[in-house]
Design an enzyme around this catalytic site. Sequence first.
Site, PDB file in Angstrom:
ATOM      1  N   ASN A  13      -4.027  -0.013   2.632  1.00  0.00           N
ATOM      2  CA  ASN A  13      -4.545   1.155   1.892  1.00  0.00           C
ATOM      3  C   ASN A  13      -4.208   1.043   0.433  1.00  0.00           C
ATOM      4  O   ASN A  13      -3.095   0.982  -0.054  1.00  0.00           O
ATOM      5  CB  ASN A  13      -3.489   2.289   2.225  1.00  0.00           C
ATOM      6  CG  ASN A  13      -3.593   3.764   1.352  1.00  0.00           C
ATOM      7  OD1 ASN A  13      -4.782   3.764   0.593  1.00  0.00           O
ATOM      8  ND2 ASN A  13      -2.870   4.645   1.819  1.00  0.00           N
ATOM      9  N   LYS A  15      -4.924   2.693  -1.978  1.00  0.00           N
ATOM     10  CA  LYS A  15      -4.897   4.179  -2.955  1.00  0.00           C
ATOM     11  C   LYS A  15      -5.916   3.984  -4.135  1.00  0.00           C
ATOM     12  O   LYS A  15      -6.674   3.708  -3.864  1.00  0.00           O
ATOM     13  CB  LYS A  15      -3.442   4.076  -3.175  1.00  0.00           C
ATOM     14  CG  LYS A  15      -2.502   3.999  -2.068  1.00  0.00           C
ATOM     15  CD  LYS A  15      -1.195   4.171  -2.193  1.00  0.00           C
ATOM     16  CE  LYS A  15      -0.102   4.079  -0.802  1.00  0.00           C
ATOM     17  NZ  LYS A  15       1.069   4.431  -0.888  1.00  0.00           N
ATOM     18  N   HIS A  99      -2.834  11.518   4.692  1.00  0.00           N
ATOM     19  CA  HIS A  99      -1.767  10.690   4.056  1.00  0.00           C
ATOM     20  C   HIS A  99      -1.145  11.593   3.285  1.00  0.00           C
ATOM     21  O   HIS A  99      -1.221  12.660   2.747  1.00  0.00           O
ATOM     22  CB  HIS A  99      -2.451   9.543   3.057  1.00  0.00           C
ATOM     23  CG  HIS A  99      -1.276   8.750   2.554  1.00  0.00           C
ATOM     24  ND1 HIS A  99      -0.465   8.920   1.472  1.00  0.00           N
ATOM     25  CD2 HIS A  99      -1.130   7.719   2.979  1.00  0.00           C
ATOM     26  CE1 HIS A  99       0.146   7.979   1.428  1.00  0.00           C
ATOM     27  NE2 HIS A  99      -0.109   7.065   2.434  1.00  0.00           N
ATOM     28  N   GLU A 101       0.555  11.464   0.610  1.00  0.00           N
ATOM     29  CA  GLU A 101       0.140  11.825  -0.901  1.00  0.00           C
ATOM     30  C   GLU A 101      -0.833  12.855  -1.101  1.00  0.00           C
ATOM     31  O   GLU A 101      -0.789  13.658  -1.791  1.00  0.00           O
ATOM     32  CB  GLU A 101      -0.288  10.376  -1.767  1.00  0.00           C
ATOM     33  CG  GLU A 101       1.054   9.519  -1.764  1.00  0.00           C
ATOM     34  CD  GLU A 101       0.730   8.057  -1.622  1.00  0.00           C
ATOM     35  OE1 GLU A 101      -0.542   7.573  -1.791  1.00  0.00           O
ATOM     36  OE2 GLU A 101       1.709   7.506  -1.577  1.00  0.00           O
ATOM     37  N   GLU A 169       4.523   7.334   8.834  1.00  0.00           N
ATOM     38  CA  GLU A 169       4.928   6.983   7.463  1.00  0.00           C
ATOM     39  C   GLU A 169       5.932   8.003   6.911  1.00  0.00           C
ATOM     40  O   GLU A 169       5.524   9.160   6.314  1.00  0.00           O
ATOM     41  CB  GLU A 169       3.668   6.857   6.679  1.00  0.00           C
ATOM     42  CG  GLU A 169       2.590   5.932   6.975  1.00  0.00           C
ATOM     43  CD  GLU A 169       1.798   5.465   5.760  1.00  0.00           C
ATOM     44  OE1 GLU A 169       1.583   4.490   5.581  1.00  0.00           O
ATOM     45  OE2 GLU A 169       1.174   6.533   5.022  1.00  0.00           O
ATOM     46  N   GLY A 175       6.516   3.423  -0.618  1.00  0.00           N
ATOM     47  CA  GLY A 175       6.624   2.868  -2.215  1.00  0.00           C
ATOM     48  C   GLY A 175       8.048   2.701  -2.738  1.00  0.00           C
ATOM     49  O   GLY A 175       7.991   2.747  -3.949  1.00  0.00           O
ATOM     50  N   SER A 214       6.573   0.799   2.858  1.00  0.00           N
ATOM     51  CA  SER A 214       7.521  -0.278   2.417  1.00  0.00           C
ATOM     52  C   SER A 214       7.465  -1.664   3.498  1.00  0.00           C
ATOM     53  O   SER A 214       8.213  -2.281   3.609  1.00  0.00           O
ATOM     54  CB  SER A 214       8.630   0.055   1.899  1.00  0.00           C
ATOM     55  OG  SER A 214       8.824   1.037   1.104  1.00  0.00           O
TER      56      SER A 214
HETATM   57  P1  PGA Z   1       3.651   1.336   0.799  1.00  0.00           P
HETATM   58  O1  PGA Z   1       2.728   2.496   1.071  1.00  0.00           O
HETATM   59  O2  PGA Z   1       3.360   0.307   1.659  1.00  0.00           O
HETATM   60  O3  PGA Z   1       3.168   1.088  -0.586  1.00  0.00           O
HETATM   61  O4  PGA Z   1       5.086   2.044   0.927  1.00  0.00           O
HETATM   62  C1  PGA Z   1       2.200   2.863   2.574  1.00  0.00           C
HETATM   63  C2  PGA Z   1       1.234   3.686   2.539  1.00  0.00           C
HETATM   64  O5  PGA Z   1       1.533   4.801   1.842  1.00  0.00           O
HETATM   65  O6  PGA Z   1       0.285   3.933   3.324  1.00  0.00           O
END
Ligand code: PGA
Length: 252
Positions: A13, A15, A99, A101, A169, A175, A214
Amino acid sequence: MTTTHIRPLVAGNWKMNGLAAALGEATAVNEALSGSTIPADVMLCPPATLLSRMAEAMRGSAVRIGAQDCHPAASGAHTGDISAEMVKDAGASAVIVGHSERRADHAELDRIVRAKAVAAHRAGLTAIVCIGETRGERAAGLTIDVVNRQLKSSLPDGVTGANTVVAYEPVWAIGTGLTPSTDDVAEVHAAIRAHLTGRFPAEGDRVRILYGGSVKPSNAKELMSLPNVNGALVGGASLKADDFLAIIRAYA
Ligand code: PGA
């Protein structure tokens, strides 16, 4: 029934990252994988601006393309939005919905996520439905309750192993470099599997359940070998071909 027959999926992803020059990373992933026999599906989910160019660059390859969001409607007066049909038309075969976010930045509630998953199915896309608890919810011992509530309200009827992927997640792991313990991941994935097989008896044990938050080369193998973990949704570490390939090679 075990789920070891499920072919894993490693999805990246990107983003809101990636200009045209970043297509080289996707090409590098593709070139490194071509001719290899890694028993996992690989997907990249670039920003909408790169969807069709990446799909074009990956045409005929093993790397699938996904979008990061779609609108519930097929078309209409929704300035700035993109429909599932448009995502499909751009060359993608999947779309991430819900997601954390987007849930946070755009106040997406479970019922909106569900409508987006319905749209994905309508357009012939695989919906990658994201769920996960916040730090506070985990601290309060609510993780399994939250995950079950999100599954109940975010997953539409008619889920199959082909049309839906669930991505667990934990919001606090995205992140941050933090990950739950392997026991905690296994516990949540088992609860997700139980929900899926309970609600979708014929298909629930075919749905892939990805872990995300992560994931990096150093922890991928351990996380990906847990029961009911059928792959990964990778954010930051999917931006560089070398890191993403190292994660994919957890299945080599
Ligand atoms: P990350 O994000 O691997 O940077 O923690 C995962 C995600 O949000 O899909």
